[in-house]
Design a protein around this motif. Structure first.
Motif, short mmCIF file in Angstrom:
data_model
loop_
_atom_site.label_atom_id
_atom_site.label_comp_id
_atom_site.label_asym_id
_atom_site.label_seq_id
_atom_site.Cartn_x
_atom_site.Cartn_y
_atom_site.Cartn_z
N PHE A 1 0.83 -1.21 0.00
CA PHE A 1 0.00 0.00 0.00
C PHE A 1 0.86 1.26 0.00
N THR A 2 1.84 1.32 0.90
CA THR A 2 2.71 2.50 0.95
C THR A 2 3.59 2.60 -0.29
N GLY A 3 4.02 1.45 -0.82
CA GLY A 3 4.81 1.46 -2.04
C GLY A 3 4.01 2.00 -3.21
N LEU A 4 2.75 1.65 -3.30
CA LEU A 4 1.90 2.15 -4.38
C LEU A 4 1.64 3.65 -4.24
N ILE A 5 1.54 4.14 -3.00
CA ILE A 5 1.39 5.58 -2.78
C ILE A 5 2.62 6.31 -3.33
N PHE A 6 3.80 5.79 -3.00
CA PHE A 6 5.04 6.40 -3.49
C PHE A 6 5.07 6.42 -5.02
N LEU A 7 4.79 5.27 -5.63
CA LEU A 7 4.82 5.18 -7.09
C LEU A 7 3.77 6.08 -7.73
N GLY A 8 2.57 6.11 -7.14
CA GLY A 8 1.49 6.92 -7.71
C GLY A 8 1.79 8.41 -7.66
N VAL A 9 2.27 8.87 -6.52
CA VAL A 9 2.56 10.31 -6.37
C VAL A 9 3.69 10.73 -7.30
N PHE A 10 4.78 9.98 -7.32
CA PHE A 10 5.93 10.37 -8.14
C PHE A 10 5.62 10.24 -9.62
N ARG A 11 4.83 9.24 -10.01
CA ARG A 11 4.46 9.09 -11.41
C ARG A 11 3.56 10.25 -11.84
N SER A 12 2.63 10.61 -10.98
CA SER A 12 1.73 11.72 -11.30
C SER A 12 2.50 13.03 -11.46
N VAL A 13 3.44 13.27 -10.56
CA VAL A 13 4.24 14.50 -10.64
C VAL A 13 5.11 14.49 -11.89
N ALA A 14 5.70 13.33 -12.22
CA ALA A 14 6.56 13.24 -13.40
C ALA A 14 5.77 13.51 -14.68
N LYS A 15 4.54 13.02 -14.74
CA LYS A 15 3.72 13.22 -15.94
C LYS A 15 3.27 14.66 -16.08
N LYS A 16 3.06 15.35 -14.95
CA LYS A 16 2.57 16.72 -14.99
C LYS A 16 3.66 17.76 -14.79
N ALA A 17 4.92 17.30 -14.74
CA ALA A 17 6.03 18.22 -14.48
C ALA A 17 6.12 19.28 -15.57
N THR A 18 6.42 20.49 -15.16
CA THR A 18 6.52 21.61 -16.09
C THR A 18 7.82 22.36 -15.86
N ALA A 19 8.36 22.93 -16.93
CA ALA A 19 9.59 23.72 -16.81
C ALA A 19 9.30 25.12 -16.30
N GLY A 20 8.03 25.49 -16.30
CA GLY A 20 7.65 26.81 -15.80
C GLY A 20 7.61 26.83 -14.29
N VAL A 21 6.71 27.62 -13.74
CA VAL A 21 6.56 27.71 -12.29
C VAL A 21 5.92 26.42 -11.79
N PRO A 22 6.64 25.63 -10.99
CA PRO A 22 6.09 24.34 -10.55
C PRO A 22 5.09 24.53 -9.42
N GLY A 23 4.20 23.54 -9.27
CA GLY A 23 3.27 23.55 -8.15
C GLY A 23 3.96 23.13 -6.88
N LYS A 24 3.22 23.18 -5.78
CA LYS A 24 3.80 22.86 -4.48
C LYS A 24 4.24 21.39 -4.40
N LEU A 25 3.40 20.49 -4.96
CA LEU A 25 3.75 19.08 -4.91
C LEU A 25 4.99 18.80 -5.74
N GLN A 26 5.08 19.42 -6.93
CA GLN A 26 6.27 19.22 -7.76
C GLN A 26 7.51 19.76 -7.07
N CYS A 27 7.39 20.91 -6.41
CA CYS A 27 8.52 21.47 -5.65
C CYS A 27 8.97 20.51 -4.55
N PHE A 28 7.99 19.94 -3.85
CA PHE A 28 8.31 19.01 -2.76
C PHE A 28 9.03 17.78 -3.28
N VAL A 29 8.53 17.21 -4.37
CA VAL A 29 9.15 16.02 -4.95
C VAL A 29 10.54 16.34 -5.46
#
Length: 268
Positions: free
Chosen positions: A47-75
């Motif tokens: 369960f915790t492993g899937l949370i890690f994979l889900g969050v990081f995969r979501s951030v990687a897919k939505k990553a932007t070179a512009g002004v990043p969101g708070k979650l992207q900054c944290f990651v």
């Protein structure tokens, strides 16, 4: 928090919360059977492993070179933190080490965070659904921590042989620290004990600290009335945030150090 009107004695309450949901406790195998599996530890590990994979995969897919969101900054902060530690500690060339260190740090941290969930928050409703036991902290189960440590140990052996060769690895065990054929038995005793102590200390250190933290929470719940438990649990939880972070960091750093040692060429 213990449920009001809990029928268990303090000793029974503590024992109950320190018992894993296993195939043996469900009567599917003998308690002493080799095939007895801790179902709750495996479930919350995945369960915790899937949370890690889900969050990081979501951030990687939505990553932007512009002004990043708070979650992207944290990651990005976590990735840079781990990457800096790998660059400072690991002296070989291996593209696996940084992703492995990131996975270990985040996964162990998330497993440790489960210790901050109120002690009866999940086990009590689970018991109402017919699940007799439920331990929600995978890293407080020695089977989980030693499994991770043995995984690191397997990588240590693999890269030691790959980098140094089977002959070089054998020489490292037999001709160090005393480069004399007469001292081979003594050298092997020292080196084999040193080698085996690495996964043992790696797994037992994490287990010991997290198990002790879990016991403190259980004692607060068992020894105090339910309406006063926060007086013991809250201060410990605040302090425990530091403990769970340090333990994840230590497990990651020792993994990097051990794999760095495995990549070092023999001096013989």
């Amino acid at each position: 928090m213990a449920a009001p009107g809990e029928a268990l004695t303090s000793a029974g309450y503590i024992t109950h919360h320190l018992t894993n949901l296993s195939l043996g406790s469900l009567g599917l195998v003998e308690e002493t059977s080799f095939w007895n599996v801790h179902i709750d530890s495996l479930f919350f590990s995945v369960f915790t492993g899937l949370i890690f994979l889900g969050v990081f995969r979501s951030v990687a897919k939505k990553a932007t070179a512009g002004v990043p969101g708070k979650l992207q900054c944290f990651v990005e902060m976590i990735v840079e933190f781990v990457d800096d530690n790998v660059k400072e500690t690991f002296h070989g060339r291996n593209a696996l080490i940084a992703p492995l260190a990131l996975t270990i740090f985040c996964w162990v941290f998330l497993m440790n965070v489960m210790d901050l969930v109120p002690i009866d928050f999940l086990p009590y409703p689970a018991e109402q659904m017919g699940i007799p036991y439920l331990k929600v902290v995978p890293s407080a189960d020695v089977n989980i921590t030693m499994a991770m440590a043995l995984g690191v140990f397997a990588l240590m052996i693999y890269y030691s042989i790959k980098v140094k060769g089977l002959v070089g690895f054998t020489k490292e065990l037999t001709l160090h620290p005393f480069n004399n054929p007469i001292m081979i038995p003594f050298n092997m005793l020292i080196e084999v004990v040193s080698l085996l102590s690495k996964p043992l200390s790696l797994g037992m250190r994490l287990f010991g600290n997290m198990f002790a933290g879990e016991v403190v929470f259980i004692l607060c719940a068992a020894m105090l009335p339910w309406y006063l438990q926060w007086m013991g649990s809250l201060p410990w939880a605040i302090f425990h945030i530091l403990v769970i972070t340090i333990q994840a960091f230590v497990f990651m750093m020792l993994t990097i150090v051990y794999l760095s040692m495995a990549h070092e060429d023999s001096d013989h």
